[in-house]
Write a protein that holds these residues in place. Sequence first.
Motif, mmCIF file in Angstrom:
data_model
loop_
_atom_site.group_PDB
_atom_site.id
_atom_site.type_symbol
_atom_site.label_atom_id
_atom_site.label_comp_id
_atom_site.label_asym_id
_atom_site.label_seq_id
_atom_site.Cartn_x
_atom_site.Cartn_y
_atom_site.Cartn_z
ATOM 1 N N LEU A 103 0.834 -1.205 0.000
ATOM 2 C CA LEU A 103 0.000 0.000 0.000
ATOM 3 C C LEU A 103 0.871 1.257 0.000
ATOM 4 O O LEU A 103 0.572 2.227 -0.707
ATOM 5 C CB LEU A 103 -0.947 0.010 1.201
ATOM 6 C CG LEU A 103 -2.008 -1.093 1.219
ATOM 7 C CD1 LEU A 103 -2.765 -1.086 2.545
ATOM 8 C CD2 LEU A 103 -2.956 -0.963 0.047
ATOM 9 N N ALA A 104 1.958 1.240 0.759
ATOM 10 C CA ALA A 104 2.867 2.387 0.812
ATOM 11 C C ALA A 104 3.543 2.631 -0.538
ATOM 12 O O ALA A 104 3.937 3.753 -0.841
ATOM 13 C CB ALA A 104 3.917 2.172 1.894
ATOM 14 N N LYS A 105 3.652 1.577 -1.358
ATOM 15 C CA LYS A 105 4.274 1.698 -2.676
ATOM 16 C C LYS A 105 3.255 1.973 -3.778
ATOM 17 O O LYS A 105 3.577 1.875 -4.957
ATOM 18 C CB LYS A 105 5.063 0.428 -2.996
ATOM 19 C CG LYS A 105 6.284 0.265 -2.118
ATOM 20 C CD LYS A 105 7.052 -0.986 -2.471
ATOM 21 C CE LYS A 105 8.321 -1.086 -1.644
ATOM 22 N NZ LYS A 105 9.102 -2.292 -1.991
ATOM 23 N N GLY A 106 2.019 2.294 -3.381
ATOM 24 C CA GLY A 106 1.020 2.693 -4.356
ATOM 25 C C GLY A 106 0.058 1.620 -4.827
ATOM 26 O O GLY A 106 -0.806 1.869 -5.657
ATOM 27 N N TRP A 107 0.191 0.393 -4.311
ATOM 28 C CA TRP A 107 -0.747 -0.666 -4.661
ATOM 29 C C TRP A 107 -2.058 -0.408 -3.930
ATOM 30 O O TRP A 107 -2.074 0.217 -2.871
ATOM 31 C CB TRP A 107 -0.178 -2.034 -4.273
ATOM 32 C CG TRP A 107 1.011 -2.430 -5.086
ATOM 33 C CD1 TRP A 107 2.303 -2.061 -4.865
ATOM 34 C CD2 TRP A 107 1.014 -3.235 -6.256
ATOM 35 N NE1 TRP A 107 3.115 -2.602 -5.824
ATOM 36 C CE2 TRP A 107 2.349 -3.334 -6.696
ATOM 37 C CE3 TRP A 107 0.032 -3.894 -6.990
ATOM 38 C CZ2 TRP A 107 2.726 -4.049 -7.819
ATOM 39 C CZ3 TRP A 107 0.398 -4.618 -8.105
ATOM 40 C CH2 TRP A 107 1.722 -4.693 -8.516
ATOM 41 N N GLN A 108 -3.166 -0.889 -4.503
ATOM 42 C CA GLN A 108 -4.484 -0.719 -3.887
ATOM 43 C C GLN A 108 -5.102 -2.082 -3.635
ATOM 44 O O GLN A 108 -4.914 -3.017 -4.422
ATOM 45 C CB GLN A 108 -5.395 0.085 -4.806
ATOM 46 C CG GLN A 108 -4.911 1.493 -5.029
ATOM 47 C CD GLN A 108 -5.843 2.281 -5.928
ATOM 48 O OE1 GLN A 108 -6.819 1.777 -6.455
ATOM 49 N NE2 GLN A 108 -5.531 3.548 -6.113
ATOM 50 N N LEU A 109 -5.857 -2.187 -2.535
ATOM 51 C CA LEU A 109 -6.537 -3.440 -2.231
ATOM 52 C C LEU A 109 -7.522 -3.773 -3.342
ATOM 53 O O LEU A 109 -8.186 -2.890 -3.877
ATOM 54 C CB LEU A 109 -7.279 -3.336 -0.900
ATOM 55 C CG LEU A 109 -6.420 -3.041 0.332
ATOM 56 C CD1 LEU A 109 -7.324 -2.898 1.552
ATOM 57 C CD2 LEU A 109 -5.378 -4.110 0.552
ATOM 58 N N HIS A 110 -7.619 -5.056 -3.665
ATOM 59 C CA HIS A 110 -8.544 -5.519 -4.699
ATOM 60 C C HIS A 110 -9.339 -6.677 -4.101
ATOM 61 O O HIS A 110 -8.859 -7.809 -4.032
ATOM 62 C CB HIS A 110 -7.774 -5.965 -5.938
ATOM 63 C CG HIS A 110 -8.647 -6.423 -7.057
ATOM 64 N ND1 HIS A 110 -9.318 -5.538 -7.869
ATOM 65 C CD2 HIS A 110 -8.973 -7.656 -7.486
ATOM 66 C CE1 HIS A 110 -10.009 -6.217 -8.761
ATOM 67 N NE2 HIS A 110 -9.819 -7.508 -8.545
ATOM 68 N N GLY A 111 -10.533 -6.379 -3.632
ATOM 69 C CA GLY A 111 -11.365 -7.408 -3.010
ATOM 70 C C GLY A 111 -10.985 -7.644 -1.563
ATOM 71 O O GLY A 111 -10.037 -7.056 -1.040
ATOM 72 N N PRO A 112 -11.727 -8.549 -0.914
ATOM 73 C CA PRO A 112 -11.476 -8.828 0.502
ATOM 74 C C PRO A 112 -10.288 -9.775 0.684
ATOM 75 O O PRO A 112 -9.908 -10.501 -0.242
ATOM 76 C CB PRO A 112 -12.774 -9.504 0.953
ATOM 77 C CG PRO A 112 -13.279 -10.184 -0.279
ATOM 78 C CD PRO A 112 -12.902 -9.264 -1.421
ATOM 79 N N PRO A 113 -9.707 -9.799 1.882
ATOM 80 C CA PRO A 113 -8.640 -10.758 2.164
ATOM 81 C C PRO A 113 -9.214 -12.174 2.253
ATOM 82 O O PRO A 113 -10.415 -12.358 2.435
ATOM 83 C CB PRO A 113 -8.089 -10.303 3.516
ATOM 84 C CG PRO A 113 -9.215 -9.573 4.154
ATOM 85 C CD PRO A 113 -10.001 -8.954 3.034
ATOM 86 N N THR A 114 -8.333 -13.157 2.111
ATOM 87 C CA THR A 114 -8.726 -14.556 2.265
ATOM 88 C C THR A 114 -7.975 -15.151 3.434
ATOM 89 O O THR A 114 -6.926 -14.649 3.845
ATOM 90 C CB THR A 114 -8.439 -15.376 0.995
ATOM 91 O OG1 THR A 114 -7.034 -15.342 0.750
ATOM 92 C CG2 THR A 114 -9.179 -14.824 -0.195
#
Length: 67
Positions: A23-34
Amino acid sequence: MIAYRFLTEDDTSAFCHKVTEALAKGWQLHGPPTYAFDHANGTMRCGQAVTKEVEGEYEPGMKLGKL
């Protein structure tokens, strides 16, 4: 292009750190965790998909973690 990664780790703080770093490197969450039990290792495992908009075109073999 939109890059996709699926982060996995044992159910420890290491998983949270791995996701937080993405997240700090600019990635975004995609869907819920498993969350699932890994029978081979006898431990719980976590997973989270992340995406990131990046320049360029997809090429097989590209290092997604370096984006």
